[in-house]
Scaffold this motif. Structure first.
Motif, PDB file in Angstrom:
ATOM      1  N   SER A 427       0.831  -1.097  -0.067  1.00  0.00           N
ATOM      2  CA  SER A 427      -0.266  -0.008   0.001  1.00  0.00           C
ATOM      3  C   SER A 427       0.887   1.333  -0.038  1.00  0.00           C
ATOM      4  O   SER A 427       0.628   2.101  -0.667  1.00  0.00           O
ATOM      5  CB  SER A 427      -0.954  -0.035   1.114  1.00  0.00           C
ATOM      6  N   SER A 431       1.280   4.052  -3.231  1.00  0.00           N
ATOM      7  CA  SER A 431       0.888   5.486  -3.082  1.00  0.00           C
ATOM      8  C   SER A 431       2.105   6.085  -3.610  1.00  0.00           C
ATOM      9  O   SER A 431       1.692   7.275  -4.221  1.00  0.00           O
ATOM     10  CB  SER A 431       0.481   5.687  -1.433  1.00  0.00           C
ATOM     11  N   SER A 570      -3.779   8.926   0.772  1.00  0.00           N
ATOM     12  CA  SER A 570      -3.953   8.317  -0.721  1.00  0.00           C
ATOM     13  C   SER A 570      -3.105   9.043  -1.600  1.00  0.00           C
ATOM     14  O   SER A 570      -2.246  10.112  -1.280  1.00  0.00           O
ATOM     15  CB  SER A 570      -5.403   9.347  -1.020  1.00  0.00           C
ATOM     16  N   PRO A 571      -2.779   8.386  -2.609  1.00  0.00           N
ATOM     17  CA  PRO A 571      -1.714   9.046  -3.516  1.00  0.00           C
ATOM     18  C   PRO A 571      -1.838  10.552  -4.195  1.00  0.00           C
ATOM     19  O   PRO A 571      -0.846  10.992  -4.283  1.00  0.00           O
ATOM     20  CB  PRO A 571      -2.058   8.194  -4.850  1.00  0.00           C
TER      21      PRO A 571
END
Length: 631
Positions: A427, A431, A570-571
């Protein structure tokens, strides 16, 4: 279509002429390298100081002024030298007209650092406030500027001040955002000036710095006596000085200088030294040792004085010129001639040093031969993995690539920005990969906690697939010359597991590639712990104190989100934390604890001393709660 053609029309209106300050402010990287926030020793805010101090050093080298006073506060810098002082009628021109200066006249300044009349102009243009005052023969002349624009041209006045120049400036916070000066970097800069100018006194923030033995003092500061295989060899000649020793660590460590300028990326003088050292040692021992064995674990410094040196950029981090003297003698021959005589003589006169050097070289030879078999297998595996390396998401620009195109200055700046993020978990890696700048930022993903390699030999770098792939991604197997990324940023969660991964990665670098750490390439990524927002504004906070200030600023009851790990960001948000406002903490080895002792303490067996420290510093949840300030 017609509208599109109009947008891309190339007419007389397309041509613009910028004045000197506009050009510097539009393309600051051409003049001071990368901007940065002060977390890297080559960030622009340090280059600004260097450009001003270089002029003081040039005065000292010409025999004028034995003292420089430097004061650096949070956002202001003051530099005072005691040289000749700028000619009073040229005070404004010298700091505000490109290609104006005395360095073009080789009689006024022999073998100086500043040659192009650009340095102080760049400082002026990139400062929200800049004031220069010249004291000369009982008279003073001052001028004040704002971002390069003249505010006040003071009239000449009588003074009792000693001859010299006083410069005060504040870096422009619209150019250098969220910057801060790191004392260790400033002190390192100050010491380098002293080591290269024996007898010069620098008063820095109330403390006196002076070196009597030049590069010998530098190497003593950079090494630990108990790690040296033999006493430091210190040799001086006309326009050249070297200091050499071997340690117990891996890799090669060099400090190179030209006319007092720290050439962090080396150049022709360093290449000449590395080659000449190998040849001299082979000839002395009458044995064809492998070059990597001769230079393995070396720690050396070289300083040369060159008339009209050619650097590869305005920041002068790499020497490009080949000639060294009026006769046109090449740098290669100049250094070789010096070492062939001086080092050879020294080794003949000091047989115990020669014997210790021989033993260190032969130890490196044995270690290399022991590694040969597994190294070949590991490298073959790495080559195959590189075709489909799932661990590395590479970028397009690399630090070690030669570039000769038209926009060379711009490319050199981008090479300085090249970054490899080392992260753990799908994860977090995802990101960063989605939000990174694919031109200059790469990502290497760990599959979990890496091995604790403390006390292990370099064999483990090849046996452990992850370490081997990382070594190949960085391209540091043969030393720092091929390093592909200028910044290596460890990006882990700020929890216990994340901290442990940081320690394990730092152990790997300090154990096998300490020169990466010593040369300021390793960082820890700082990511926000909290997001505080209301409908109008969002503030990201990196500490409890910042969170409390954000809550107070927004008022009411803002929404507060606590980020537990990188994967929760979040990205889109992550892109804000690894862009130009990225916060990263440099890893700076402690001066008072040798690397070997530090690794043994933190990563060795669970000693009683470490147990006592942990027990003595335990804090309860109540202690922590009491320590948090209340708004």
């Amino acid at each position: 279509m017609a509208e599109d053609n109009k947008l891309h029309a190339y007419t007389e209106d397309s041509i613009r002429s910028l004045d000197w300050r506009e050009h510097i402010r539009l393309r600051p990287g051409m003049y001071i390298g990368k901007l940065g926030d002060g977390s890297s020793m080559d960030d622009g805010i340090y280059i600004l100081i260097k450009e001003v101090v270089d002029n003081c050093i040039d005065e000292h080298m010409m025999g004028f002024g034995k003292q420089v006073d430097i004061k650096v506060s949070e956002h202001s810098v003051t530099v005072r030298d005691y040289g000749r002082g700028i000619p009073l009628g040229k005070v404004v021109d010298v700091v505000s007209k490109i290609n104006t200066g005395a360095k073009y006249d080789s009689k006024a300044f022999q073998k100086s650092v500043g040659l192009n009349g650009v340095g102080t102009k760049a400082v002026n243009a990139l400062s929200s406030y800049f004031k220069v005052t010249s004291f000369r023969e009982g008279k003073a002349k001052a001028a004040e500027f704002e971002r390069g624009v003249l505010l006040k041209d003071h009239k000449e006045a009588s003074t009792s001040e000693t001859n010299g120049t006083l410069v005060t400036f504040s870096p422009d916070d619209t150019v250098f955002k969220n910057y801060q000066y790191i004392p260790d970097f400033l002190e390192n800069q100050i010491w380098n000036y002293c080591f290269l100018n024996a007898g010069l006194t620098i008063n820095f923030n109330g403390q006196k710095y002076i070196s009597k033995n030049g590069l010998l003092d530098l190497l003593q500061r950079k090494t630990t006596a108990e790690d040296l295989r033999y006493p430091i060899i210190h040799l001086k000649g006309e326009d050249i000085e070297v200091a050499i020793t071997h340690e117990n660590s891996y890799g090669e460590e060099y400090y190179s200088f030209v006319n007092g300028q720290h050439t962090t990326q080396g150049g022709t003088h360093l290449a000449a030294f590395r080659e000449a050292f190998v040849k001299t040692v082979r000839d002395f021992f009458k044995k064809d040792y492998d070059a990597t064995d001769i230079r393995g674990s070396i720690c050396a410094a070289i300083s040369v004085r060159v008339q009209e040196p050619v650097f590869e950029s305005q920041t002068k981090t790499k020497l490009g010129s080949i000639a060294v003297a009026e006769g046109g003698q090449s740098m290669k021959n100049f250094v070789l001639e010096f070492l062939t005589k001086q080092l050879d003589d020294y080794l003949h006169k000091n047989p115990s040093v020669a014997d210790a050097m021989k033993k260190r070289i032969e130890q490196s030879e044995r270690e290399r031969k022991e590694l040969a078999g597994i190294k070949k297998l590991a490298n073959d595996r790495a080559k195959k993995a590189n075709l489909h390396n799932k661990k590395l998401r590479d970028c397009r620009v690399h630090m070690n690539e030669e570039y000769t195109g038209k926009n060379k200055e711009d490319m050199l700046t981008r090479q300085q920005e090249t970054t490899l993020f080392i992260t753990e978990g799908d994860s977090a890696s995802g990101s960063i990969t989605k939000s990174r700048n694919v031109e200059t930022q790469a990502v290497f993903s760990l599959r979990g906690k890496p091995l604790n390699c403390y006390g292990l030999t370099k064999k483990i770098v090849y046996e452990n697939e992850e370490f081997n792939l990382l070594q190949h991604a960085l391209n540091i197997e043969e030393g720092l010359e091929g390093l592909r990324y200028n910044n290596i940023v460890i990006a882990t969660d700020a929890d216990v597991d994340g901290m442990h991964i940081r320690l394990l990665m730092l152990t790997f670098f300090l154990q096998f590639f300490p020169d990466l750490v010593k040369n300021g390439h390793i960082y820890i990524l700082e990511t926000p712990l909290f997001r505080v927002r209301n409908k109008q504004e969002t503030i990201y906070c990196y500490s409890e104190d910042e969170k409390l200030k954000a809550v107070k600023k927004l008022g009411g009851k803002p929404e507060i989100t606590r980020f537990k790990g990188l994967g929760e960001i979040s990205p889109d948000e992550f892109g804000q934390f690894i862009g130009e406002d990225m916060r990263k903490e440099p890893i700076i080895p402690a001066k008072d604890m040798p690397v070997a002792k530090m690794l043994e303490y933190y990563m060795g067996k669970n000693t009683q001393h470490r147990q006592d420290f942990i027990i003595g510093n335990l804090r309860s949840e109540k202690d922590l709660a009491d320590a948090v300030p209340v708004s």
